[in-house]
Every structure is written in structure tokens, then in C-alpha cells.
Design a protein around this motif. Structure first.
Motif, PDB file in Angstrom:
ATOM      1  N   ALA A 237      -5.638   5.852  -7.131  1.00 38.83           N
ATOM      2  CA  ALA A 237      -4.898   5.025  -8.085  1.00 38.83           C
ATOM      3  C   ALA A 237      -5.812   4.417  -9.144  1.00 38.83           C
ATOM      4  N   SER A 238      -5.329   4.386 -10.371  1.00 39.47           N
ATOM      5  CA  SER A 238      -6.028   3.738 -11.479  1.00 39.47           C
ATOM      6  C   SER A 238      -5.015   2.896 -12.250  1.00 39.47           C
ATOM      7  N   PHE A 239      -5.522   1.917 -13.008  1.00 37.55           N
ATOM      8  CA  PHE A 239      -4.596   1.109 -13.786  1.00 37.55           C
ATOM      9  C   PHE A 239      -3.878   1.946 -14.830  1.00 37.55           C
ATOM     10  N   ALA A 240      -4.590   2.881 -15.474  1.00 34.38           N
ATOM     11  CA  ALA A 240      -3.961   3.711 -16.507  1.00 34.38           C
ATOM     12  C   ALA A 240      -2.819   4.530 -15.918  1.00 34.38           C
ATOM     13  N   GLY A 241      -3.026   5.091 -14.713  1.00 37.19           N
ATOM     14  CA  GLY A 241      -1.978   5.873 -14.081  1.00 37.19           C
ATOM     15  C   GLY A 241      -0.781   5.026 -13.683  1.00 37.19           C
ATOM     16  N   VAL A 242      -1.045   3.843 -13.116  1.00 37.13           N
ATOM     17  CA  VAL A 242       0.043   2.959 -12.711  1.00 37.13           C
ATOM     18  C   VAL A 242       0.788   2.436 -13.935  1.00 37.13           C
ATOM     19  N   ALA A 243       0.072   2.087 -14.997  1.00 34.31           N
ATOM     20  CA  ALA A 243       0.726   1.598 -16.215  1.00 34.31           C
ATOM     21  C   ALA A 243       1.643   2.671 -16.805  1.00 34.31           C
ATOM     22  N   ALA A 244       1.199   3.927 -16.786  1.00 36.26           N
ATOM     23  CA  ALA A 244       2.051   5.021 -17.283  1.00 36.26           C
ATOM     24  C   ALA A 244       3.287   5.185 -16.401  1.00 36.26           C
ATOM     25  N   ALA A 245       3.124   5.041 -15.088  1.00 37.55           N
ATOM     26  CA  ALA A 245       4.263   5.142 -14.175  1.00 37.55           C
ATOM     27  C   ALA A 245       5.267   4.019 -14.428  1.00 37.55           C
ATOM     28  N   LEU A 246       4.772   2.801 -14.682  1.00 42.29           N
ATOM     29  CA  LEU A 246       5.668   1.688 -14.977  1.00 42.29           C
ATOM     30  C   LEU A 246       6.360   1.881 -16.321  1.00 42.29           C
ATOM     31  N   GLU A 247       5.644   2.418 -17.294  1.00 44.64           N
ATOM     32  CA  GLU A 247       6.254   2.706 -18.595  1.00 44.64           C
ATOM     33  C   GLU A 247       7.406   3.697 -18.440  1.00 44.64           C
ATOM     34  N   ALA A 248       7.255   4.647 -17.499  1.00 44.48           N
ATOM     35  CA  ALA A 248       8.293   5.647 -17.247  1.00 44.48           C
ATOM     36  C   ALA A 248       9.321   5.158 -16.221  1.00 44.48           C
ATOM     37  N   GLU A 249       9.221   3.911 -15.787  1.00 43.35           N
ATOM     38  CA  GLU A 249      10.156   3.310 -14.823  1.00 43.35           C
ATOM     39  C   GLU A 249      10.206   4.086 -13.511  1.00 43.35           C
ATOM     40  N   LEU A 250       9.037   4.323 -12.929  1.00 41.02           N
ATOM     41  CA  LEU A 250       8.982   5.137 -11.724  1.00 41.02           C
ATOM     42  C   LEU A 250       8.895   4.330 -10.444  1.00 41.02           C
ATOM     43  N   LEU A 251       8.986   3.013 -10.510  1.00 35.41           N
ATOM     44  CA  LEU A 251       8.881   2.235  -9.272  1.00 35.41           C
ATOM     45  C   LEU A 251       9.986   2.619  -8.296  1.00 35.41           C
ATOM     46  N   LEU A 252      11.238   2.647  -8.732  1.00 36.44           N
ATOM     47  CA  LEU A 252      12.338   2.973  -7.826  1.00 36.44           C
ATOM     48  C   LEU A 252      12.288   4.431  -7.348  1.00 36.44           C
ATOM     49  N   PRO A 253      12.063   5.421  -8.225  1.00 38.53           N
ATOM     50  CA  PRO A 253      11.962   6.796  -7.720  1.00 38.53           C
ATOM     51  C   PRO A 253      10.863   6.978  -6.675  1.00 38.53           C
ATOM     52  N   LEU A 254       9.667   6.424  -6.941  1.00 37.82           N
ATOM     53  CA  LEU A 254       8.576   6.585  -5.986  1.00 37.82           C
ATOM     54  C   LEU A 254       8.836   5.791  -4.707  1.00 37.82           C
ATOM     55  N   ARG A 255       9.454   4.617  -4.837  1.00 31.53           N
ATOM     56  CA  ARG A 255       9.801   3.847  -3.637  1.00 31.53           C
ATOM     57  C   ARG A 255      10.759   4.641  -2.757  1.00 31.53           C
ATOM     58  N   CYS A 256      11.759   5.236  -3.349  1.00 29.89           N
ATOM     59  CA  CYS A 256      12.744   5.974  -2.569  1.00 29.89           C
ATOM     60  C   CYS A 256      12.128   7.201  -1.903  1.00 29.89           C
ATOM     61  N   LEU A 257      11.323   7.957  -2.632  1.00 29.44           N
ATOM     62  CA  LEU A 257      10.721   9.150  -2.053  1.00 29.44           C
ATOM     63  C   LEU A 257       9.766   8.795  -0.916  1.00 29.44           C
ATOM     64  N   ASN A 258       9.091   7.655  -1.012  1.00 23.72           N
ATOM     65  CA  ASN A 258       8.144   7.251   0.029  1.00 23.72           C
ATOM     66  C   ASN A 258       8.823   6.584   1.214  1.00 23.72           C
ATOM     67  N   GLU A 259       9.871   5.816   0.971  1.00 26.18           N
ATOM     68  CA  GLU A 259      10.455   5.003   2.032  1.00 26.18           C
ATOM     69  C   GLU A 259      11.704   5.607   2.675  1.00 26.18           C
ATOM     70  N   ALA A 260      12.321   6.593   2.079  1.00 22.81           N
ATOM     71  CA  ALA A 260      13.576   7.143   2.611  1.00 22.81           C
ATOM     72  C   ALA A 260      13.449   8.623   2.949  1.00 22.81           C
ATOM     73  N   GLN A 261      12.288   9.031   3.456  1.00 24.44           N
ATOM     74  CA  GLN A 261      12.089  10.440   3.778  1.00 24.44           C
ATOM     75  C   GLN A 261      12.938  10.895   4.958  1.00 24.44           C
ATOM     76  N   SER A 262      13.357   9.962   5.804  1.00 21.18           N
ATOM     77  CA  SER A 262      14.212  10.334   6.930  1.00 21.18           C
ATOM     78  C   SER A 262      15.552  10.887   6.469  1.00 21.18           C
ATOM     79  N   CYS A 263      15.933  10.620   5.216  1.00 25.45           N
ATOM     80  CA  CYS A 263      17.193  11.120   4.661  1.00 25.45           C
ATOM     81  C   CYS A 263      17.041  12.506   4.051  1.00 25.45           C
ATOM     82  N   MET A 264      15.845  13.068   4.106  1.00 28.54           N
ATOM     83  CA  MET A 264      15.574  14.354   3.470  1.00 28.54           C
ATOM     84  C   MET A 264      15.300  15.436   4.509  1.00 28.54           C
TER      85      MET A 264
END
Length: 528
Positions: A237-264
Motif C-alpha cells: 500500500a502507498s498513499f498515492a494508490g489509496v488516494a486514487a482508490a478513494l478518488e474512484a470511490e472504491l472503499l465500498l467495492p473493496l470492502r464487499c469483495l474482502n468481507e463478503a467472500q462467503s457469498c461468492m
């Protein structure tokens, strides 16, 4: 008819004062006698409906009206001890501020909106201390911190407890507004309150000089997406990478893919999906996203599986396929592929449907995110509030021709954003625009374009308006699918399974399609 519940976790509890969501739908195989026969022709596959779950009626959640004296809720006010003024006491979890025009729909206002979210969370005195603290705070760090607050608190959904399911929001604006039942339910508001408290503590450490704001944003982001204890992700992880992810509004998509894998764990047809492979893929995706702004796109095209999928293209063809092409049309209409970072792929399947997304049938999104052969074409019109307004899957496949394989660009059907009214959708104009975009890519790569038979008339019309030498013919071809980098592959057009585990090379059934052949293409094609 056997059915399978969409939501893999128990139904969430909702405060009595919140609008109740409809019961979770069930999977339903399509048949000529079912209600799918009423589908628009644009969504039919070879005269039948896609093998997708039944979609409920579109939900338009309206926030309660505020009286002139009542101030809308601000995110820092989340509290179970202080019910929202003007609401019954049983409403224990105040709601996010009412929608209105989203700051993301007003060009140039995003940084200011993010700063406002940060001020709302910290309060003006504390925000002033943050600016005057011992560690210098840059504008980029403040903007990223504000975006983090908005996505974790205002837009926050607790996927760890709610899991994946059809009853999550169906358009990006519903996530941004924060008024959907998935956001306003008790579980999500508790999670938002925990996020708020953690962020306040993290930013207090910045004021005290115990860490800088960039490090605080990175650590908080990893915690919010459920990757806090993942050493591999943390190291990359780097700040530049995280800042780009936040700019693209990826908190919810990444949270779901990481935390709800039992549904997949199963495909639409019930085929088991290996959990260890899903975990590996999600970790690789998360690592690539947070590593640097272009890390995700670089991983897609340069990993071993991605290179194998494009093997056989010339270096120039591979470069052209990877480039995010864009094409302007009459008026302000524009077709375009995802930006160079390709982070907008995470949200692309939330445009139209019924379809999968990061929080519904998440295993179907992994192939789009992970495979170098898969892209989308987006259609944007600044006159529409929903932008992009439509999307279509776009693939680079290999057709089996005698003893050799030939490349094909493969175009699927156009999907429209759920927030659009029928009057806003210009079916013929938009289909012609997407076909023009795909034809331009085919000409640039000197690779034939394969489209559905139902689009033959529109394709002929678009081709006739062009001056390039070319041929258009009906063909019957079998396509070779090299192993997927996303555990599964998903398409209603490559075969009838919708999604399936695809860890080894396989051939599709014979597909009857219309083929556009650029004038300089030298391959051999057998006409149907």
C-alpha cells in the motif's frame, strides 16, 4: 422449480421508522412462458432471457423532507443517544444528509466537498488544529481524508453483516445519496459510527504529531476495507494508490469483495467456486489497487495469465487494445473505455442490468476486474444526471479457424443506467455510437469485430456511413477461452451458464454472429 436465496446471510434488521425493503428475490430460470417474455428486445439473448436472477421493481428511495427550520443531518452527528430532531424516538440511528445534487455531479466541486466532509466530522476548531499541527498537511492528503470520511460514514454499508444480495443499491447515485435501506439500516449505521470514532482517533494522532495524515489515511483505508491484518496488502500500500482508490470511490467495492467472500461460493447454476482461489484473486486485486495509481491496470495486463490471454497479438495490437480509446459523437455524446488506471471497472456493472456487481454475485465481477481480455465501453452525456449512462462488455477473444486461432473483438449488448427514464434513453443513437466506437477499435487493431445477430441491421447502417473498405457477413464460430485470471468467467452470450469456474482452457459452443472485417485483415473466415 429449484430456487436459491439471493442473500446468503440473514435478513438485516431495520429500524421501524425506516422504509422496509422488499423480500429477497429468488433465482428463476428463464423460459418462454415466464414473465421474461415481456423483456425489451435489447436484453434478449438469441430470443430468450439471460440466465440471471429475477430483478425486483426499481426502488427509488426518497429521503424525508426537512422543514425550513430543521437542518439536515451532518455525518459527525451519528449517535445512538441523540435521536434526530423531528423523528420518532424509536429511530435510533440518524440518517445521512438528504441527497440533492451530488458534489460528484458538479465538475470541479469534489475537493471542496471532501473538505466539507472532513470539517463536519472533526468540527471547525479541531480541523484548524489539524492544519496547524506539527506535521505539514498537503491538499492531496486533506482531499483523500475527506473522501475517506464520506465513503466510510455517509455511504457506509456493513457488508460483513449484510453480505451480498440483490436488495443492495442498483445505481451509483443511490450509494452516493446514502438513503438506500442498505445504508440506513441499523447494521450499517453502527458500522458507520465505529468508522467515525476510529477516524476521529486517527486524525487526533495527526494533530498530536504521532503520525502524518497520509499514513493515517492509508491505515484507516485498509481497516475500512477489511484488509487491516493482511500483511501482503499492507506492504504494497502507498498513499498515492489509496488516494486514487478513494478518488474512484472504491472503499465500498473493496470492502464487499474482502468481507463478503462467503457469498461468492457458488455460481448461478450451483457449481462450487473454490474459496481459496477467490481469496487469492481478491487479495491480488486489492494489492494492485493500493500499490500505486496505475498498479491495477498494470497487474491486469502484465501478470502471467493476462499475457497468455493476449498471446498472438502483435505488440502494436496489444498496445492498442490496452489504450483507453474515446470517441466523440454528435452533440456532447461520448463513448469511452475506462481511464488508464481502469479503476472505474469496479462500478461499471452497476450501470444497467439486471446484472451482477461487487455486492451481488461478486464472483461474476472478478473476471471483468482480473482478465486482460475483458473491458467495457461506457457512454456518457453531460446533459444526463447519470454519467456514464450506459455500458457494454467488450472482449478480446480467439476464434478457432482450422488449425489456427484468430483474434476477434467481441461486443455484447448495451445496458442502461437504472436511474434513467425511458424518455432519456436514445436506443438507436446510443447503439450506433457504441458500434462506431467498436469499429474504430477494430480498424486500429486490424482485428474483426463480432456482434450479435440482432445488431446486424444497425451495424450495416453504421458501416455504410463510413468510407473504409470492409466486409460484413454472418459467421458461425467457436471461440477458445484461455484460463481466467478471475477464477470464473461470466457472460450470457458466450454460453448459457451466465457464470462458471474457468481455470482451464475451453471452447465455447458454436456462436452465430455478424462479423465486421476491416479492409486490410488477411485472416480466413468461413461465411455461414
Amino acid at each position: 422449480m429449484p430456487v436459491r436465496q439471493v442473500s446468503c446471510l440473514p435478513q438485516r434488521s431495520v429500524s421501524p421508522c425506516l422504509p422496509q425493503r422488499p423480500a429477497s428475490p429468488h433465482y428463476e430460470k428463464s423460459s418462454p412462458s415466464s414473465e421474461w417474455r415481456n423483456w425489451p428486445a435489447q436484453l434478449l439473448v438469441d430470443g430468450r432471457a439471460p440466465a440471471r436472477p429475477k430483478a425486483p421493481n426499481r426502488i427509488r428511495v426518497q429521503p424525508p423532507a426537512h422543514s425550513p427550520q430543521q437542518q439536515p443531518y451532518l455525518p459527525q452527528r451519528i449517535s445512538v443517544q441523540s435521536p434526530r430532531p423531528g423523528r420518532p424516538h424509536a429511530q435510533q440511528f440518524p440518517q445521512p444528509q438528504s441527497p440533492g445534487p451530488s458534489p460528484r455531479q458538479a465538475p470541479g466541486s469534489r475537493p471542496e466537498a471532501h473538505m466539507a466532509q472532513l470539517v463536519h466530522l472533526l468540527g471547525r476548531p479541531f480541523f484548524a488544529e489539524l492544519l496547524a499541527g506539527p506535521n505539514q498537511v498537503c491538499h492531496a492528503a486533506l482531499a483523500a481524508a475527506g473522501a475517506l470520511v464520506e465513503q466510510a460514514v455517509h455511504m457506509g454499508i456493513d457488508y460483513r453483516r449484510l453480505g451480498q444480495g440483490w436488495d443492495h443499491p442498483v445505481s451509483r447515485s443511490q450509494y452516493r445519496n446514502g438513503w438506500h435501506p442498505s445504508t440506513t439500516c441499523v447494521e450499517s449505521r453502527r458500522r458507520a459510527q465505529e468508522s467515525q470514532q476510529h477516524l476521529c482517533l486517527a486524525f487526533k494522532q495527526v494533530v498530536q504529531g504521532r503520525q502524518n495524515l497520509k499514513a493515517a489515511v492509508v491505515n484507516a483505508f485498509l481497516r475500512e476495507i477489511g484488509a487491516e491484518g493482511n500483511e501482503a496488502v499492507g506492504r504494497s500500500a502507498s498513499f498515492a494508490g489509496v488516494a486514487a482508490a478513494l478518488e474512484a470511490e472504491l472503499l465500498l467495492p473493496l470492502r464487499c469483495l474482502n468481507e463478503a467472500q462467503s457469498c461468492m461460493g457458488h455460481t448461478f447454476s450451483g457449481e462450487p467456486v473454490p474459496a481459496d482461489k477467490v481469496q487469492e484473486t481478491v487479495q491480488a486485486i486489492t494489492k494492485a489497487v493500493v500499490s500505486e495509481p496505475g498498479g491495477f491496470a498494470e497487474w491486469r495486463y502484465t501478470c502471467a495469465v493476462g499475457r497468455k490471454q493476449l498471446e498472438g497479438l502483435t505488440a502494436e495490437q496489444a498496445k492498442t487494445w490496452r489504450e483507453p480509446s474515446s470517441l466523440a459523437h454528435a452533440g456532447a455524446l461520448r463513448t469511452h473505455e475506462c481511464e488508464k488506471t481502469e479503476l472505474s471497472l469496479f462500478w461499471s456493472t452497476k450501470i444497467g442490468g439486471p446484472s451482477h456487481g461487487f455486492d451481488f454475485e461478486g464472483q461474476c465481477l472478478l473476471p471483468l476486474l482480473s482478465n486482460a481480455r475483458n473491458k467495457v465501453i461506457l457512454l456518457s452525456d453531460p446533459a444526463l444526471l447519470s454519467s456514464p449512462a450506459a455500458r457494454v462488455h467488450f472482449r478480446l477473444l480467439w476464434a478457432r479457424q482450422a488449425s489456427k486461432l484468430e483474434p476477434r473483438l467481441w461486443l455484447e449488448r448495451l445496458n442502461y443506467d437504472h436511474d434513467l427514464s425511458e424518455q432519456e434513453i436514445q436506443h438507436e443513437v446510443w447503439i450506433a455510437a457504441v458500434l462506431s466506437h467498436a469499429l474504430q477499435k477494430a480498424d486500429a487493431m486490424q482485428v474483426p469485430l463480432s456482434v450479435d445477430l440482432a445488431l446486424e441491421e444497425q451495424l450495416q447502417a453504421v458501416v455504410s456511413a463510413r468510407s473504409q473498405e470492409c466486409r460484413v457477413l454472418q459467421v458461425s464460430e467457436t471461440f477458445v477461452l484461455r484460463p481466467s485470471n478471475g477464477v470464473c468467467e461470466a457472460s450470457d452470450y458466450l454460453n448459457s451458464r451466465h457464470d462458471w469456474v474457468q481455470l482451464s482452457e475451453e471452447d465455447t459452443p458454436v456462436r452465430h454472429r455478424v462479423l465486421y472485417m476491416p479492409g486490410n485483415f488477411s485472416g480466413g473466415v468461413v461465411q455461414s
